[in-house]
Motif scaffolding. Structure first.
Motif, short mmCIF file in Angstrom:
data_model
loop_
_atom_site.label_atom_id
_atom_site.label_comp_id
_atom_site.label_asym_id
_atom_site.label_seq_id
_atom_site.Cartn_x
_atom_site.Cartn_y
_atom_site.Cartn_z
N TYR A 8 -19.31 -19.86 49.01
CA TYR A 8 -20.08 -19.42 50.16
C TYR A 8 -21.44 -18.96 49.67
N GLY B 191 -19.15 -16.42 56.25
CA GLY B 191 -18.13 -15.79 55.43
C GLY B 191 -18.50 -14.41 54.92
N TYR B 192 -19.66 -13.90 55.27
CA TYR B 192 -20.11 -12.58 54.83
C TYR B 192 -20.13 -11.64 56.04
N SER C 164 -21.44 -8.02 52.87
CA SER C 164 -20.39 -7.88 51.87
C SER C 164 -19.37 -8.99 52.02
N ARG C 165 -18.73 -9.27 50.89
CA ARG C 165 -17.65 -10.27 50.86
C ARG C 165 -16.87 -10.06 49.58
N GLY C 166 -15.56 -9.96 49.69
CA GLY C 166 -14.70 -9.84 48.52
C GLY C 166 -14.96 -8.60 47.69
N GLY C 167 -15.33 -7.50 48.34
CA GLY C 167 -15.57 -6.25 47.63
C GLY C 167 -16.95 -6.14 46.99
N LYS C 168 -17.79 -7.14 47.15
CA LYS C 168 -19.14 -7.12 46.60
C LYS C 168 -20.14 -6.98 47.74
N GLN C 169 -21.29 -6.40 47.43
CA GLN C 169 -22.33 -6.21 48.43
C GLN C 169 -23.64 -6.83 47.96
N THR D 113 -19.83 -11.35 61.36
CA THR D 113 -19.81 -12.16 60.15
C THR D 113 -20.68 -13.39 60.32
#
Length: 109
Positions: free
Chosen positions: A45, A78-79, A92-97, A75
């Motif tokens: 993504y 995907g973010y 953010s996505r998957g615990g990351k920003q 969203t």
């Protein structure tokens, strides 16, 4: 006699069908590689592109990411949009920003 003729005919037809199942152009002793299960490809993504930030008088801000108007909590690609400020948008996505800004802070004079 008829039994022998049928036996020879059966062997001839059976061996011809086995021979046809192999590739006649393959090298001698070559075996077809076994099929392996295909691995799932990872989906990549891309971080959305910030195009604009619009804030109203009551401090409610919306942003345009990848050509779509979004608010906090929505969203895009995907973010999840976690924060919209007048200067930046945080996704953010998957615990990351990621902090997306319209302009670079490196101003040369």
């Amino acid at each position: 006699m008829v039994v022998k003729l049928l036996g020879v005919l059966f062997v001839t037809v059976f061996s011809a069908s086995c021979w046809a199942a192999q590739d006649p152009t393959a090298p001698l002793g070559w075996e077809k590689p076994k099929q392996t299960q295909s691995k799932k490809k990872a989906v990549v993504y891309r971080v959305p592109t910030l195009q604009s930030i619009v804030c109203s008088d009551n401090s409610t801000c919306k942003a345009i990411l990848n050509g779509k108007v979004v608010a906090t909590g929505e969203t895009v690609s995907g973010y999840k949009v976690t924060r919209i400020e007048s200067e930046r948008v945080t996704v953010s996505r998957g615990g990351k920003q990621w902090n997306l800004e319209l302009f670079s802070l490196d101003i040369k004079q």
